[in-house]
Design an enzyme around this catalytic site. Structure first.
Site, PDB file in Angstrom:
ATOM      1  CE1 TYR A 298      -4.294  -3.015   4.720  1.00  0.00           C
ATOM      2  CE2 TYR A 298      -3.421  -0.487   4.334  1.00  0.00           C
ATOM      3  CZ  TYR A 298      -3.717  -1.699   4.290  1.00  0.00           C
ATOM      4  OH  TYR A 298      -3.859  -1.240   2.447  1.00  0.00           O
TER       5      TYR A 298
ATOM      6  CB  SER B 197      -0.725  -0.101   0.886  1.00  0.00           C
ATOM      7  OG  SER B 197      -1.610   1.675   1.225  1.00  0.00           O
TER       8      SER B 197
END
Ligand code: NAD
Length: 249
Positions: free
Chosen positions: A158, A144
């Site tokens: 995350y 990501s």
């Protein structure tokens, strides 16, 4: 023996499902694994079969080492050794400041995003490596942009788990480069999928899209295109690389 066999973890929906359909169009025999979304995973298989492709869906929680080992054994039996792996399964939990996060949340996030990717890569390498009599292959990890931007006030856990995937990508790419295996990663930005509604925050893509230079969220198929390119022969000299699919973010 099939020439091109791909495993896409968490392939029942979103980026994984788009990757599965595109891979089938490009001649791969496809295995999608799923944790809970049995019907969605079987719908992806049905879609591929309807277009003349070959596919199967297997239940496996990537956070469970035993499940992952069973998944690869099932794949061996049904389609033979895989040639491509997409470590796509990932979770995001509710938006939260760091002061409110507990270690149990971190453990859940790292178990799926980090350990899950690691164990799947290990099983793939055991089969692909020329050191073990394999014919080589390619792995793409779904990271990501949060890994390099951070996700302050939102999902710092995350972001850290995705940074672990980046380090895994670099390390593995070097360890297995001489054994016929390439390891790369894509870093999506904000993409229109259900991860935001089910894990993070519904409407997040619209909330942050003005911070994206292209002023829109991405589509799952746009990420799938980059994944399939990294897996293809066109990327034959590309390993340890990252492609941001993030509209310039
Ligand atoms: P999604 O929620 O639609 O898909 C994730 C899939 O992974 C789901 O099918 C889910 O059931 C599966 N999964 C989750 N935990 C699992 C586990 N332990 N075992 C097996 N399967 C599991 O979301 P998506 O956006 O398609 O996400 C795909 C990947 O892309 C994830 O790794 C996510 O972190 C990453 N990503 C997404 C975005 C975005 O904006 N959508 C941005 C950056 C990165």
């Amino acid at each position: 023996m099939r020439d091109k066999v791909i495993l896409i973890t968490g392939g029942g929906r979103g980026i994984g499902a788009a990757t599965a359909v595109l891979a089938a169009e490009q001649g791969y025999t496809v295995c999608v694994s799923y944790r809970q979304n049995r019907d969605a995973a079987h719908a992806v298989v049905g879609d591929i079969e309807q277009r003349g492709g070959e596919a199967m869906a297997v239940a496996a929680d990537v956070a469970s080492e035993a499940d992952v080992v069973r998944l690869f054994e099932t794949l061996d039996r049904r389609f033979g050794p895989l040639t491509a792996l997409v470590n796509n399964a990932g979770i995001l939990e509710r938006q939260m400041r760091v002061e409110d996060m507990d270690a149990a949340r971190l453990a859940r996030i790292f178990a799926t995003n980090g350990t899950g990717s690691f164990v799947c890569a290990r099983e793939a390498i055991r089969r692909m490596s020329t050191r073990h009599g394999g014919k080589g292959g390619a792995i793409v990890n779904v990271s990501s942009v949060a890994a390099r931007l951070g996700a302050p006030d939102e999902y710092v856990d995350y972001a850290a788990s995705k940074a672990a995937i980046d380090a895994l990508t670099i390390g593995l790419s070097k360890e297995v480069a001489a054994e016929g295996i390439r390891v790369n990663a894509v870093r999506p930005g904000v993409i229109h999928t259900d991860i935001h509604a089910s894990g993070g925050e519904p409407g997040r893509v619209d909330r942050v899209k003005d911070a994206v230079p292209m002023k829109r969220g991405g589509q799952a198929a746009e990420v799938a295109n980059a994944i399939l390119w990294l897996l293809s022969e066109q990327a034959s000299y590309t390993t340890g690389a990252f492609i941001d699919v993030a509209g310039g973010r």
